[in-house]
Enzyme design. Structure first.
Site, PDB file in Angstrom:
ATOM      1  N   LYS A  82       0.861  -1.200   0.000  1.00 51.01           N
ATOM      2  CA  LYS A  82       0.000   0.000   0.000  1.00 51.01           C
ATOM      3  C   LYS A  82       0.891   1.242   0.000  1.00 51.01           C
ATOM      4  O   LYS A  82       1.880   1.304   0.741  1.00 51.01           O
ATOM      5  CB  LYS A  82      -0.894  -0.024   1.245  1.00 51.01           C
ATOM      6  N   SER A 157      -9.914   2.027   2.603  1.00 56.44           N
ATOM      7  CA  SER A 157      -9.007   2.738   1.744  1.00 56.44           C
ATOM      8  C   SER A 157      -8.060   1.838   0.957  1.00 56.44           C
ATOM      9  O   SER A 157      -7.559   2.240  -0.091  1.00 56.44           O
ATOM     10  CB  SER A 157      -8.171   3.702   2.580  1.00 56.44           C
ATOM     11  N   SER A 181     -10.087  -0.359   6.828  1.00 58.08           N
ATOM     12  CA  SER A 181      -9.457  -0.209   5.510  1.00 58.08           C
ATOM     13  C   SER A 181      -8.743  -1.449   4.983  1.00 58.08           C
ATOM     14  O   SER A 181      -8.354  -1.486   3.816  1.00 58.08           O
ATOM     15  CB  SER A 181      -8.480   0.964   5.513  1.00 58.08           C
TER      16      SER A 181
END
Lengths: 503, 500, 109
Positions: A82, A157, A181
């Site tokens: 990420k 997210s 997330s």
């Protein structure tokens, strides 16, 4: 051959690489080819580090050729990181315009642990700006599409990491979970996502959203793969004051134990306040089916009540923006990142840069947090939210007195269409209803696929006390095995093929 | 708008009671910063003592320096404070380019030390007890250099250049309670308090306490109440007060200024003012458009500090002899009058003399060097005594060279000059400058004979019994030997040679 | 940290001016159009989150940290940092080894 490699689990790939049946370079190349083929459609990656990935894989191969033991059980396996963890050799943006092109002068602890474990970092994945969002639509670099239905969001997210897994661009990924997330995108994409105990994985080099809630964690297509990755990234880090100085729970062993399929003697708490009203019918059906399966595995179902969970969302949307407003103050155009030279003074340039560099959701939360912390409002908002936080922790403590793990649906709905909620912040926030309490309490939870509802994946959330990850992995692995036995194979194999992909 | 005229100090005291409060920031002399492992050395090249944490880079995190906490606890204990059993850091949120995170990490409402006092000795020997409200830990900011404009000041500058070497250096802020009843002695009390605090911190060894380098900084809070009314006035906070003398002047100036404002029937504005070294005055800072709202909240990246009682007691055991007790002891050991002691304290010479004595010098000599010649040198260079580039050990060495007869007093001063000029140790200077008493007896005798021959009339007088006339010959010999002769020995030789 | 208490769950009634003030405090040069949108959205969000006030929690201690750790310290030992070049590498502007920034309004430090 190449296509087959991308369908394998991380554990399977590791075995083939370590026995030198295939090389780490071949595995890396297969995944890079897959990225080239399908990511135009999915847009999971913000940056693909082709050369660095191949170089890293080549080093693993060299070591193995020289007879050296692999650096870790996952050495040579590719991973999608990420874009919220700093990386020396790749840009790091946190999905924000304000950090476009930023090259950090240091590696996050998670990054360096991945490197030392010989894991091949393929690149950086898309995310909602500064991890604020539940759909990846708030990324400054375009939306990521859900491989199950490219007109729908992959969740957020960490939508990029989850979509990379579900589209077979990587067998492993790293996410961060502040309010869901990791777990919500896992549920939306039919993958496994784990939010470890707060303090279990170092936050050093993780660009903060809300410091007291953020936690990095493993994402994978199977529970065992997530466990293998968990053990690589977890553990004490003296650079993070909130890091827990204890041994990482033996989650790999627990996951393997779970696969044997016996949960007798285990008490599974069914949280009365989660999974009822406000949950999509298909999600509820999937959840009830999961409860039945857990019972069949020998678990004892116990109903537990967590009466303050219903205030979790409100408390969360006060605590998070408050911390965000402070954490994001450093993006001011003075030392790094974007600078918009509008105005003569530093003050004006700061305001112009932050206006241009932040998206609307980030601005909303900054202002909300500024408001909640203001004198005159502090006690009623931030102070009260912290008390609710205490009550939620007490709810968990009481529930864990009655049950070894708690379960709920991971999300109230399945993946929604792109654009559906982007202008309705509150509707977007409701996505995190079931996942937020865990973040507020600092406990552990994961989402494991629990079949489909209306053709889209649903996730079962398994929650455990702080540092109680082992039992959580065991339950998830047992459930995963039973589910697959019933379905005749992993859910993920039913993901439709993408235009660019041969699979 | 012209400011009301200043009021004569005596009149101020007649009509008003000053209420005085002092906030002192002290930079700790730890090896590393408050929250990261960067060095804290003063004067390094810009931005060479920085890391992701003190630069506030995205993803970086703070970790508390254990030694800084120990220093804070020791300061608290030395100030007779209670040590908080539990406390957290907070974030003080405001935007300013010298602050990399745009918040300062500081103990806000949970300071590590509270409710103490410091007894302060005034010139006339009376003691004033200054109550300490709190001492708390925080971090320093970076430094900005303003480019363009006339004076390098912030106003009118075209742009600024930032150096973050100082950002994150551990600071302890020590805040007094309001000091009541100081009347005409308010300026003196302020100065005496800061002096006493400086001596205490120096004795603790926790800071360089160099006001000239900014490692100790003082803010003066002052308000006036109508005499004996007990009504609290509005206070000003004067920053940038960077010497002991300035502390005294700032208090005096604010008293005369505020009295002028009040007597003109105007309200005193609650504001931040800046001390102007040159004129000894204060000026208003830029008014803020909106009231500051720092939005404090507990720092989530740091965990609470709960010093165990055993730790605190262990630290209590490391406290040095308190300065006032030490002073009493030294006064007895060195046989000083009260006045002599006070002069030494005021000159900041006590530590230096004690260290010089510890390096082997007799107390009398050590004292005389520091209060006379070295004090003059400090004065002419505009630095504090401790700021002179000579160590007590070096002074002790000079004293030893005099005692052994290798140097006379005049040469010794030249040696000291050399050391101060950076020419090395006393022995280096002696060697390099060729400064040593001429001890070659033959050469001295020759010089004496030559001088006597040059002034036969003087020689005759001496021979006739006028021994005091030898001075002229001594002078000639000293001149001939460029001052490197032992005058006492020269005098003996003259008597010897004339009488022979 | 408190003054005028707000009515929990009541009408939060955040005005456009208040939003403008928040934007200034947050150093966000928001446009007039944005002000209207944000004022409406913040109003909705605030009335939802003010539900926390419905919980009777007078005697409940606040939680600032999820995991109850304390006394986490670092030894006072040097750790390698960044070089001046690394520190300035991402700076929008630099000069003489320092970060160059526009003129600073406000207080002298």
């Amino acid at each position: 051959m190449s296509a087959e490699l991308t369908r394998l689990t991380a554990a399977e790939l590791a075995e083939k690489i370590h026995t030198r049946e295939v090389s780490a370079v071949e595995v890396a190349q297969a995944h890079l080819d897959r990225v080239a083929a399908v990511d135009g459609e999915v847009h999971a990656f913000l940056h693909v580090a082709t050369d660095a990935a191949l170089a890293s894989a080549a080093m693993v191969d060299e070591g193995l050729a020289a007879g050296t033991a692999p650096a870790s059980p996952l050495a040579g396996v590719p991973l999608a990181l990420k874009d919220v963890f700093t990386t020396l050799d790749m840009p790091t943006t946190a999905g924000s315009k304000i950090l476009e092109g930023w090259r950090p002068p240091y590696d996050a602890t998670v990054t360096s642990r991945l490197r030392s474990a010989g894991i091949t970092i393929l690149g950086k994945t898309n995310m909602d700006e500064f991890a604020m969002g539940s759909s990846t639509e708030y990324s400054a670099y375009g939306v990521t599409r859900n491989p199950w239905d490219t007109s729908r969001v992959p969740g957020g997210s960490g939508g990029g990491s989850a979509a990379a897994l579900a589209s077979f661009q990587a067998p492993l990924a790293i996410g961060t979970d502040t309010g869901g997330s990791i777990r919500q995108p896992a549920a939306f994409t039919g993958t496994v996502g784990v939010k470890p105990t707060y303090g279990g994985v170092s936050r050093y080099g993780l660009i903060a959203c809300a410091s007291s809630l953020d936690q990095g964690g493993p994402c994978a297509r199977t529970v065992l793969d997530a466990a293998l990755l968990h053990e690589v990234i977890g553990g004490y880090d003296p650079l993070d004051s909130t890091s827990i100085d204890e041994r990482v729970p033996s989650v790999v062993e627990a996951a393997r134990l779970g696969t044997s399929g016996d949960l007798s003697g285990l008490r599974v708490g069914v949280v009365r306040e989660l999974g009822g009203e406000g949950y999509q019918a298909g999600v509820r059906a999937s959840y009830e089916e999961a409860l039945r399966q857990l019972e069949k595995l020998g678990a004892e179902l116990v109903e537990v009540s967590c009466p303050h969970f219903e205030y979790g969302l409100a408390a969360y949307y006060l605590i998070l923006p408050s911390e965000v407003s402070s954490n994001l103050a450093r993006f001011d155009a003075m030392r790094y990142g974007l600078r918009v030279d509008k105005g003569a003074s530093a003050e004006e340039v700061m305001a112009a840069t932050r206006e241009a560099g932040f998206g609307p959701e980030v601005k909303r939360r900054i202002m909300l947090g500024t408001y909640a912390l203001s004198s005159g409002y502090y006690d009623a908002y931030y102070g009260q939210a912290q008390k609710v936080r205490t009550l939620i922790s007490r709810d968990f403590a009481a529930a864990f007195g009655q049950a070894d793990v708690l379960v709920s649906p991971a999300t109230p709905t399945t993946a929604f269409p792109i654009g559906d909620k982007v202008d309705d912040p509150l509707a977007m926030y409701l996505n995190d209803l079931a996942t937020i309490p865990t973040n507020l309490a600092g406990t552990a939870a994961l989402s494991v696929p629990s079949g489909l509802a209306d053709g889209l994946p649903v996730g079962l959330q398994v929650m455990a006390p702080a540092l109680g990850e082992a039992v959580m992995y065991r339950v998830a692995a047992a459930y995963e095995a039973a589910r697959q036995a019933e379905d005749g194979g992993p859910l993920i194999n039913r993901v439709p093929s993408l235009p660019g992909g041969v699979a | 708008m012209t400011a009301p005229a200043l009021v004569d100090f005596d009149e101020v005291v007649e009509r008003f009671d000053p209420m005085l409060g002092l906030e002192v920031h002290v930079e700790l002399n730890t090896n590393t910063k408050m929250f990261c492992g960067c060095p804290t050395t003063f004067g390094a090249e810009p931005n060479t003592q920085v890391c992701p944490t003190c630069l506030g880079l995205p993803g970086s995190l703070p970790v508390v320096n254990r030694t800084a906490v120990e220093s804070a606890i020791r300061i608290g204990l030395a100030l007779n404070c209670e040590i908080a059993p539990w406390g957290r850091f907070a974030r003080k949120n405001y935007f300013y380019p010298d602050m990399p995170k745009n918040f300062q990490t500081s103990q806000y409402d949970e300071p590590i030390a509270v409710n103490g006092y410091l007894d302060v000795l005034l010139d006339d020997g009376t003691t004033v007890r200054v109550e300490i409200e709190r001492a708390h830990m925080e971090e320093d900011t970076g430094k900005s250099l303003h480019v363009g404009g006339a004076t390098g000041r912030i106003h009118g500058a075209e742009y600024s250049l930032l150096d973050y070497n100082r950002a994150g250096v551990p600071l302890i802020e020590i805040v007094t309670k309001m000091i009541p009843g100081t009347r005409e002695r308010a300026p003196e009390v302020a100065r005496a308090y800061v002096t006493a605090l400086r001596d205490l911190l120096r004795a603790l060894g926790v800071s360089d306490v160099r006001m000239d380098q900014g490692s100790m900084r003082c803010d003066v809070n002052l308000s006036l109440s109508p005499r004996d009314s007990g009504i609290l006035g509005t206070r000003s906070e004067t920053k940038n007060v960077n010497s002991l003398r300035s502390v005294e002047r700032a208090v005096r100036y604010e008293m005369t200024r505020q009295a002028g404002v009040l007597l003109a029937g105007e309200p005193v504005v609650q504001e931040t003012r800046h001390f102007e070294e040159a004129g000894g005055s204060t000026r208003a800072g830029r008014r803020k458009e909106t009231a500051e709202d720092y939005r404090y909240f507990p720092e989530p990246d740091l965990v609470p500090i709960a010093p165990p009682a055993e730790w605190v007691e262990e630290l209590r055991g490391t406290l040095p002899e308190p300065p006032w007790e030490r002073r009493r002891r030294l006064q007895a050991e060195w046989s000083l009058t009260d006045e002599e002691l006070r002069d030494l304290v005021n000159a900041g010479a006590l530590d230096l003399i004690e260290a010089t004595v510890a390096a082997g010098a007799p107390a009398g000599e050590a004292r005389s060097w520091w209060v006379a010649y070295l004090a003059q040198q400090a004065n002419s260079r505009g630095v504090e005594l401790a700021g002179l580039e000579i160590t007590p050990a070096q002074v002790a060495r000079v004293i030893a060279l005099v005692a052994s007869g290798s140097l006379n007093n005049k040469l010794a001063r030249q040696v000291v000059d050399g050391v101060l000029a950076g020419e090395g140790s006393p022995d280096d200077v002696v060697a390099a400058r060729g400064l040593a008493v001429v001890s070659d007896e033959g050469a001295l005798v020759a010089a004496v004979d030559e001088a006597l021959a040059a002034q036969p009339d003087v020689a005759e007088k001496i021979r006739g019994g006028k021994v005091q006339a030898a001075g002229a010959i001594v002078g000639a010999v000293m001149k001939a030997t460029k001052g490197q002769a032992d005058a006492k020995r020269v005098r003996e030789l003259i008597i010897e040679r004339v009488g022979a | 940290m408190s003054a005028d208490p707000v009515t929990p769950g009541g009408d939060t009634g955040i005005t456009r001016d208040e939003v403008a003030h928040l934007a200034r405090l947050s150093r966000l040069a928001v446009t007039d159009a944005e002000l209207d949108v944000f004022a409406g959205q913040l109003e909705v969000i605030l009335s939802a989150v003010s539900r926390v006030g419905e919980v009777a929690a007078d005697d409940i201690p606040p939680t600032s940290h999820a995991v109850p750790l304390q006394n986490v310290f670092r030894p006072d030992e040097l750790r390698p940092g960044l070089t001046q070049e690394q520190a300035l590498a991402c700076a929008p502007a630099a000069e003489d080894g320092r970060f160059r920034v526009p003129q600073i309004l406000g207080e002298e430090a």
